[in-house]
Design a protein around this motif. Structure first.
Motif, short mmCIF file in Angstrom:
data_model
loop_
_atom_site.label_atom_id
_atom_site.label_comp_id
_atom_site.label_asym_id
_atom_site.label_seq_id
_atom_site.Cartn_x
_atom_site.Cartn_y
_atom_site.Cartn_z
N ALA A 32 5.53 -9.32 5.38
CA ALA A 32 6.44 -9.54 4.25
C ALA A 32 6.81 -8.23 3.59
O ALA A 32 6.33 -7.90 2.51
CB ALA A 32 5.82 -10.51 3.25
N GLY A 33 7.65 -7.44 4.26
CA GLY A 33 8.14 -6.19 3.68
C GLY A 33 7.33 -4.98 4.05
O GLY A 33 6.48 -5.01 4.95
N SER A 34 7.58 -3.93 3.32
CA SER A 34 6.92 -2.64 3.57
C SER A 34 5.59 -2.56 2.82
O SER A 34 5.27 -3.43 2.00
CB SER A 34 7.83 -1.52 3.08
OG SER A 34 7.96 -1.59 1.66
N ALA A 35 4.86 -1.49 3.07
CA ALA A 35 3.61 -1.26 2.33
C ALA A 35 3.90 -1.19 0.83
O ALA A 35 3.13 -1.71 0.02
CB ALA A 35 2.94 0.03 2.82
N GLU A 36 5.01 -0.57 0.45
CA GLU A 36 5.38 -0.46 -0.96
C GLU A 36 5.63 -1.84 -1.56
O GLU A 36 5.24 -2.11 -2.70
CB GLU A 36 6.61 0.43 -1.13
CG GLU A 36 6.37 1.89 -0.80
CD GLU A 36 6.38 2.20 0.71
OE1 GLU A 36 6.89 1.38 1.51
OE2 GLU A 36 5.85 3.25 1.09
N ASP A 37 6.29 -2.73 -0.80
CA ASP A 37 6.53 -4.10 -1.27
C ASP A 37 5.21 -4.83 -1.51
O ASP A 37 5.04 -5.53 -2.51
CB ASP A 37 7.36 -4.89 -0.26
CG ASP A 37 8.75 -4.35 -0.05
OD1 ASP A 37 9.31 -3.73 -0.98
OD2 ASP A 37 9.29 -4.52 1.07
N ILE A 38 4.29 -4.68 -0.58
CA ILE A 38 2.98 -5.33 -0.68
C ILE A 38 2.23 -4.81 -1.89
O ILE A 38 1.68 -5.59 -2.68
CB ILE A 38 2.18 -5.13 0.62
CG1 ILE A 38 2.85 -5.89 1.76
CG2 ILE A 38 0.72 -5.56 0.44
CD1 ILE A 38 2.33 -5.54 3.14
#
Length: 177
Positions: free
Chosen positions: A155-161
């Motif tokens: 679910a998205g990038s590391a930054e999103d997580i």
């Protein structure tokens, strides 16, 4: 004249066959469905710092509290989300581990344990295991369902997580927690 015509037809057919073969090879090269999955080499992160740990909810019956080191969260080219997990029991015992979750297969892997001096001890249990939603290991299911994965996809990038973790904003509807 007929020989020249047959030569042109034969050359054209050869060219069409060559283009068709090249196209099929091109599509084969980009067909990842049939290629076996391969895990990338893992680099252990720096030891977590208290200011980088973000707690997350596991369950009302959990006997431990859990936090993720936000500096350690990464999404590899192999589709594995890797992170450092800090666990503290109700009695005060602390454990640090470096782990990975693979959304595509709903599996987890334990790479290493943190030592008091900030170094790592590699796990001898170096294999992928199915994530269980039972009370004993609910933290992996909570991370997978609430922050890391939608269906079988990251679910998205590391930054999103990390942003979801910091904001306590889960992917799962409240009724499923």
């Amino acid at each position: 004249m007929a020989d020249k015509f047959h030569t042109v037809v034969a050359a054209t057919l050869l060219m069409v066959a060559a283009v068709a073969h090249a196209q099929s090879r091109f599509e084969e090269d980009f067909d990842d469905k049939d290629k076996p999955w391969q895990e990338i080499a893992v680099q252990l992160p720096a030891a977590p710092q208290p200011g980088d740990l973000v707690p997350f909810y596991v369950s009302a019956t959990a006997t431990q509290s859990f936090a993720i080191d936000t500096r350690s969260v990464s999404v590899g080219q192999d589709g594995v989300i890797r992170y450092t997990l800090a666990a503290v029991s109700d009695a005060g015992a602390k454990n640090i581990s470096y782990e990975g979750i693979r959304c595509a297969t709903y599996e987890r892997k334990l790479y290493a344990f943190g030592r008091n001096d900030g170094s790592w001890s590699r796990s001898h249990r170096d294999q992928w295991e199915r994530i269980q939603s039972n009370a004993a290991n609910r933290q992996h299911a909570a991370l997978t369902k609430d922050f890391f994965c939608v269906e079988k996809t990251v679910a998205g990038s590391a930054e999103d997580i990390v942003q979801r973790l910091r904001q306590g904003q889960t992917l799962a509807p409240q009724s499923n927690r």
